[in-house]
Write an enzyme that holds these catalytic residues in place. Structure first.
Site, PDB file in Angstrom:
ATOM      1  N   LYS A 172       0.633  -1.342   0.049  1.00 43.57           N
ATOM      2  CA  LYS A 172       0.061  -0.039   0.190  1.00 43.57           C
ATOM      3  C   LYS A 172       0.761   1.242   0.116  1.00 43.57           C
ATOM      4  CE  LYS A 172      -2.190  -0.659   3.794  1.00 43.57           C
ATOM      5  NZ  LYS A 172      -1.629  -2.293   4.168  1.00 43.57           N
ATOM      6  N   ARG A 216      -9.598   1.356   8.148  1.00 48.09           N
ATOM      7  CA  ARG A 216      -9.478   0.175   8.376  1.00 48.09           C
ATOM      8  C   ARG A 216     -10.592  -0.853   9.113  1.00 48.09           C
ATOM      9  NH1 ARG A 216      -3.367   0.696   8.339  1.00 48.09           N
ATOM     10  NH2 ARG A 216      -2.167  -1.454   8.558  1.00 48.09           N
ATOM     11  N   ARG A 260      11.192  -6.692   5.001  1.00 45.42           N
ATOM     12  CA  ARG A 260      10.920  -5.415   4.762  1.00 45.42           C
ATOM     13  C   ARG A 260      11.946  -4.221   5.552  1.00 45.42           C
ATOM     14  NH1 ARG A 260       5.302  -2.734   4.964  1.00 45.42           N
ATOM     15  NH2 ARG A 260       4.988  -3.537   6.853  1.00 45.42           N
ATOM     16  N   ARG A 302      11.090  -2.087  10.893  1.00 45.45           N
ATOM     17  CA  ARG A 302      10.067  -1.674  11.710  1.00 45.45           C
ATOM     18  C   ARG A 302       9.830  -2.566  13.153  1.00 45.45           C
ATOM     19  NH1 ARG A 302       4.888  -0.317   8.107  1.00 45.45           N
ATOM     20  NH2 ARG A 302       3.854  -1.348   9.855  1.00 45.45           N
ATOM     21  N   ARG A 305      -1.434  -8.689  13.138  1.00 50.01           N
ATOM     22  CA  ARG A 305      -1.871  -7.839  12.034  1.00 50.01           C
ATOM     23  C   ARG A 305      -2.698  -8.485  11.228  1.00 50.01           C
ATOM     24  NH1 ARG A 305       4.059  -5.557  10.980  1.00 50.01           N
ATOM     25  NH2 ARG A 305       2.915  -4.354   9.454  1.00 50.01           N
TER      26      ARG A 305
HETATM   27  P1  ADP Z   1       0.736  -2.227   7.509  1.00 50.72           P
HETATM   28  O1  ADP Z   1      -0.112  -2.047   6.643  1.00 50.72           O
HETATM   29  O2  ADP Z   1       2.163  -2.740   7.054  1.00 50.72           O
HETATM   30  O3  ADP Z   1       0.291  -2.990   8.712  1.00 50.72           O
HETATM   31  P2  ADP Z   1       0.757   0.499   8.510  1.00 50.72           P
HETATM   32  O4  ADP Z   1       1.975   1.471   8.598  1.00 50.72           O
HETATM   33  O5  ADP Z   1      -0.399   1.196   7.820  1.00 50.72           O
HETATM   34  O6  ADP Z   1       1.314  -0.910   8.237  1.00 50.72           O
HETATM   35  O7  ADP Z   1       0.181   0.447  10.116  1.00 50.72           O
HETATM   36  C1  ADP Z   1       0.865   0.072  11.061  1.00 50.72           C
HETATM   37  C2  ADP Z   1       0.037   0.062  12.317  1.00 50.72           C
HETATM   38  O8  ADP Z   1      -0.496   1.215  12.612  1.00 50.72           O
HETATM   39  C3  ADP Z   1      -1.148  -0.922  12.172  1.00 50.72           C
HETATM   40  O9  ADP Z   1      -0.668  -2.455  12.595  1.00 50.72           O
HETATM   41  C4  ADP Z   1      -2.018  -0.405  13.316  1.00 50.72           C
HETATM   42  O10 ADP Z   1      -1.815  -0.838  14.529  1.00 50.72           O
HETATM   43  C5  ADP Z   1      -1.710   0.954  13.237  1.00 50.72           C
HETATM   44  N1  ADP Z   1      -2.861   1.808  12.057  1.00 50.72           N
HETATM   45  C6  ADP Z   1      -2.709   2.181  11.139  1.00 50.72           C
HETATM   46  N2  ADP Z   1      -3.471   2.908  10.297  1.00 50.72           N
HETATM   47  C7  ADP Z   1      -4.710   2.356  11.280  1.00 50.72           C
HETATM   48  C8  ADP Z   1      -5.955   2.603  11.401  1.00 50.72           C
HETATM   49  N3  ADP Z   1      -6.656   3.089  10.228  1.00 50.72           N
HETATM   50  N4  ADP Z   1      -6.712   2.044  12.423  1.00 50.72           N
HETATM   51  C9  ADP Z   1      -6.255   1.697  13.460  1.00 50.72           C
HETATM   52  N5  ADP Z   1      -4.865   1.340  13.616  1.00 50.72           N
HETATM   53  C10 ADP Z   1      -4.264   1.790  12.430  1.00 50.72           C
END
Ligand code: ADP
Ligand code: ZN
Length: 221
Positions: free
Chosen positions: A13, A88, A127, A162, A173
């Site tokens: 993404k 999400r 990653r 990360r 996740r």
């Molecule tokens: P990835 O898609 O690889 O999990 P992100 O950087 O999008 O990585 O998200 C990292 C973490 O941040 C998620 O696992 C979650 O804990 C939190 N997070 C990100 N976006 C949201 C969201 N829209 N709602 C709730 N938690 C979020």
């Protein structure tokens, strides 16, 4: 144009959103990046977010929605945005609809990225990300390694892993994705704005190729 990037962790993404943002000239808004920046700076939001992120759980809806709402009110968001990692949950999607409707806008397209599950974990644990907050380039030790080991091709900064990119957290996740987030595929399909792309090494379709296809598709809508 308001674009949503939907997909499990590790589908690409962020990488694809970055390419689209550069090509279309509209900002990429990554809730994950906003949380990580706050964690690094040690803010109250950062402390709260870290308590969820480090366990592979979602940050609560009210906290996340408030951040996105504020970000969407920034001047650079007026010609549209690429939402990377938001919404999400269905609650977030409903709220986004309301926020955009109040501005006379809507979600124009939701790009649903699909990657075979067996590839996801491997992609995530391999990653590496650029430690420079301004750059944030993403690499993969197997699929897209940096030219010089441990250094960012673009800015030369150190590459880091990360904290949540470890096997234990990844499982949680992925579970969160399948229970809380994947219903959004049907949600946006019903709204008539869903566009699905497969991202997979097995068919030789990774980030850059997929981004090109998306850009072609956007010309047609
Ligand atoms: P990835 O898609 O690889 O999990 P992100 O950087 O999008 O990585 O998200 C990292 C973490 O941040 C998620 O696992 C979650 O804990 C939190 N997070 C990100 N976006 C949201 C969201 N829209 N709602 C709730 N938690 C979020
Ligand atoms: Zn960099």
């Amino acid at each position: 144009m308001n674009i949503i990037m939907l997909g499990a962790p590790g589908t690409g993404k962020g990488t694809i959103a970055g390419i689209l943002s550069g090509e279309l000239g509209i900002p990429q808004i990554s809730t994950g990046d906003i949380f990580r920046k706050n964690i690094k700076e040690g803010t109250e939001l950062g402390k709260l977010a870290d308590s969820y992120i480090s366990k592979g759980q979602l940050v609560p809806d009210d906290v996340t929605i408030k951040i996105v709402e504020d970000r969407l009110n920034q001047p650079d968001a007026k010609n549209g945005v690429i939402l990377d990692g938001f919404p999400r949950t269905v609650v977030q999607a409903d709220k986004l609809k309301e926020i955009l409707a109040n501005k006379g806008e809507k979600v124009d397209i939701t790009i649903n990225l699909v990657t075979p599950e067996e590839e996801l974990i491997e992609r995530i644990v391999n990653r590496r990300v650029c430690s420079n907050q301004e750059c944030k380039a993403v690499y993969n030790l197997v699929l897209h390694p940096p030219k010089v080991e441990g250094k960012c091709d673009k800015c030369g900064s150190e590459l880091i892993t990360r904290k949540d990119d470890n096997v234990e957290t990844v499982k949680s996740r992925l579970e969160q994705y399948f229970t809380a987030t994947s219903p959004l595929v049907e949600y946006y399909e019903k709204e008539g704005v869903l566009y699905t792309e497969t991202v997979s090494q097995s068919i030789n379709k990774l980030g850059e190729v997929v981004a090109k296809e998306i850009l072609e598709h956007l010309k047609e809508i």
